[in-house]
Design an enzyme around this catalytic site. Structure first.
Site, mmCIF file in Angstrom:
data_model
loop_
_atom_site.group_PDB
_atom_site.id
_atom_site.type_symbol
_atom_site.label_atom_id
_atom_site.label_comp_id
_atom_site.label_asym_id
_atom_site.label_seq_id
_atom_site.Cartn_x
_atom_site.Cartn_y
_atom_site.Cartn_z
ATOM 1 N N LYS A 1 3.820 -14.473 4.760
ATOM 2 C CA LYS A 1 4.144 -15.292 3.534
ATOM 3 C C LYS A 1 5.313 -15.660 3.398
ATOM 4 O O LYS A 1 5.737 -15.238 2.693
ATOM 5 C CB LYS A 1 3.151 -15.408 2.263
ATOM 6 N N ASP B 1 -2.537 -18.679 3.481
ATOM 7 C CA ASP B 1 -3.068 -19.408 3.547
ATOM 8 C C ASP B 1 -3.776 -20.437 4.152
ATOM 9 O O ASP B 1 -4.779 -20.354 4.703
ATOM 10 C CB ASP B 1 -2.779 -20.095 1.415
ATOM 11 N N ASP C 1 -6.011 -6.451 5.352
ATOM 12 C CA ASP C 1 -6.684 -6.563 5.005
ATOM 13 C C ASP C 1 -8.211 -6.911 4.387
ATOM 14 O O ASP C 1 -8.871 -6.968 4.748
ATOM 15 C CB ASP C 1 -6.840 -5.419 3.547
ATOM 16 N N ASP D 1 -11.749 -8.356 6.905
ATOM 17 C CA ASP D 1 -13.136 -8.827 5.461
ATOM 18 C C ASP D 1 -13.858 -10.561 5.829
ATOM 19 O O ASP D 1 -15.279 -10.797 5.855
ATOM 20 C CB ASP D 1 -13.421 -8.449 4.280
ATOM 21 N N TYR E 1 0.989 -1.304 -0.151
ATOM 22 C CA TYR E 1 0.649 -0.236 0.020
ATOM 23 C C TYR E 1 0.816 1.091 0.562
ATOM 24 O O TYR E 1 0.346 2.058 0.171
ATOM 25 C CB TYR E 1 -1.182 -0.099 1.357
#
Ligand code: NAI
Length: 331
Positions: free
Chosen positions: A167, A200, A224, A228, A120
């Site tokens: 990751k 994951d 982010d 959700d 970002y």
């Protein structure tokens, strides 16, 4: 305090939050400011100078969502505000509510997301036609301070464990640095269990065993996305509040966006905005009032009498808000 009603459903859910704050008996002098598409229409810029002046003076805001176009238009104003005011810690407490239909029970976790860097940072360029680079920036300073924030938050809120999500098997240097910093900070908090999980696998565990998570510590992008996902576990985006904290201020806002599909119809669920405003009251030292708002909101959801459409009900934004205000007046 700065009040940014925002775009789409923003003005509706922020009006609900303001009404609930007023009803709980806290008087706030709001400096109402426009940003995003609303500001662009009026002033020709999504970040008017008076908005920045107001935020510099108050350092605290309750904010509605702001529109950002996909693959075109101005860069995200949310990202801009978080970086400009160095609001480095994005906190999103996510819990199951009795009365809200969802297959998941007993979710009670907190997403702690680094808010200022990662992909970002907005460093993107076309290096040749058809080839674009987008740069992921991870620094030790930002990684250490978000880890520290997560552990301090865990101590203050009697949380038992923190899972750093990463990751680093692929992004060995950047996510590796993030983990190295988290591990170093974790050593100072032996009473809090610290674990790590690849993003994951963490997503799979979130939907198979969400009750096993407590605090999730993530970089900006994973935070982010996972926020959700977590909202989905408890009944949707209308329910999850959030805060962006820095050392010198904070902006309180729901996880959800402008919800253009339901904007202007008085049907949006104002829970997320109302609970964000309760987080703001906590921050301002009005914990008792914040708690009263949370208790009334939980009670209205549990009663299932005024559920909004997203939760399978027929109540409007204002019906739901009135039910909370009515509940608080009887408490
Ligand atoms: P969104 O969160 O606005 O909507 C996703 C889905 O959730 C839609 O079906 C919407 O109706 C539903 N939803 C969201 N909030 C709700 C509420 N309070 N009550 C009931 N249903 C609700 O995400 P989307 O569509 O991806 O983004 C729309 C715009 O919002 C974009 O311009 C995006 O950039 C912006 N956005 C702004 C954010 C912010 O200002 N903090 C955060 C996320 C997105």
């Amino acid at each position: 305090m700065t009040l940014i009603p925002g775009d789409g459903v923003g003005p509706e859910v922020i009006a609900a939050a303001v009404a609930v704050i007023e009803a709980v008996g806290v008087t706030i002098e709001w400096d109402r400011q426009e940003a995003g598409a609303a500001a662009f229409k009026r002033y020709g810029t999504p970040v008017p100078a008076q908005l920045l002046r107001s935020l510099r003076a108050t350092r605290i805001a309750l904010k509605g969502p702001l529109e950002t176009r996909v693959a075109e238009g101005w860069r995200s104003i949310n990202v801009y505000l978080r970086r400009t005011f160095d609001l480095y810690a994005n906190i999103r407490p996510t819990m199951s509510f009795v009365g809200v239909p969802t297959p998941f029970r007993n979710v009670n976790l907190v997403v702690v997301r680094e808010n200022t860097e990662d992909l970002y940072s907005g460093i993107e360029h076309e290096i040749a036609p058809g080839v674009v680079e987008s740069i992921k920036v991870i620094t030790a300073r930002a990684s250490r301070r978000i880890a520290k924030f997560a552990f301090e938050y865990a101590s203050a809120h009697r949380r038992k464990s923190i899972t750093a999500i990463h990751k680093a098997n692929i992004m060995k240097l950047s996510d590796g640095l993030f983990l190295k910093c988290a591990r170093a900070v974790a050593r100072g908090y032996p009473e809090i269990r610290y674990t790590e999980q690849i993003v994951d696998a963490a997503c799979m565990r979130l939907v198979t065993d969400p009750g096993s998570f407590d605090i999730l510590l993530l970089e900006n992008l994973y935070g982010d996305i996972v926020s959700d996902l977590c909202a989905g576990l408890v009944g949707g985006l209308g329910l999850v509040p959030g805060a962006n904290y820095g050392d010198k201020g904070a902006i309180f806002e729901a996880v959800h966006g402008t919800a253009p599909d339901i904007a202007g119809k008085n049907v949006a669920n104002p829970t997320a905005a109302i609970l964000s405003s309760a987080m703001m009251l906590d921050y301002l030292g009005y914990q008792r009032e914040g708690e009263k708002i949370r208790a009334a909101t939980i009670a209205v959801l549990r009663s299932r009498k005024a559920l909004t459409r997203d939760l399978g009900g027929e109540a409007s934004t204002s019906d739901f808000t009135d039910a909370i205000i009515h509940g608080m007046s009887r408490a």
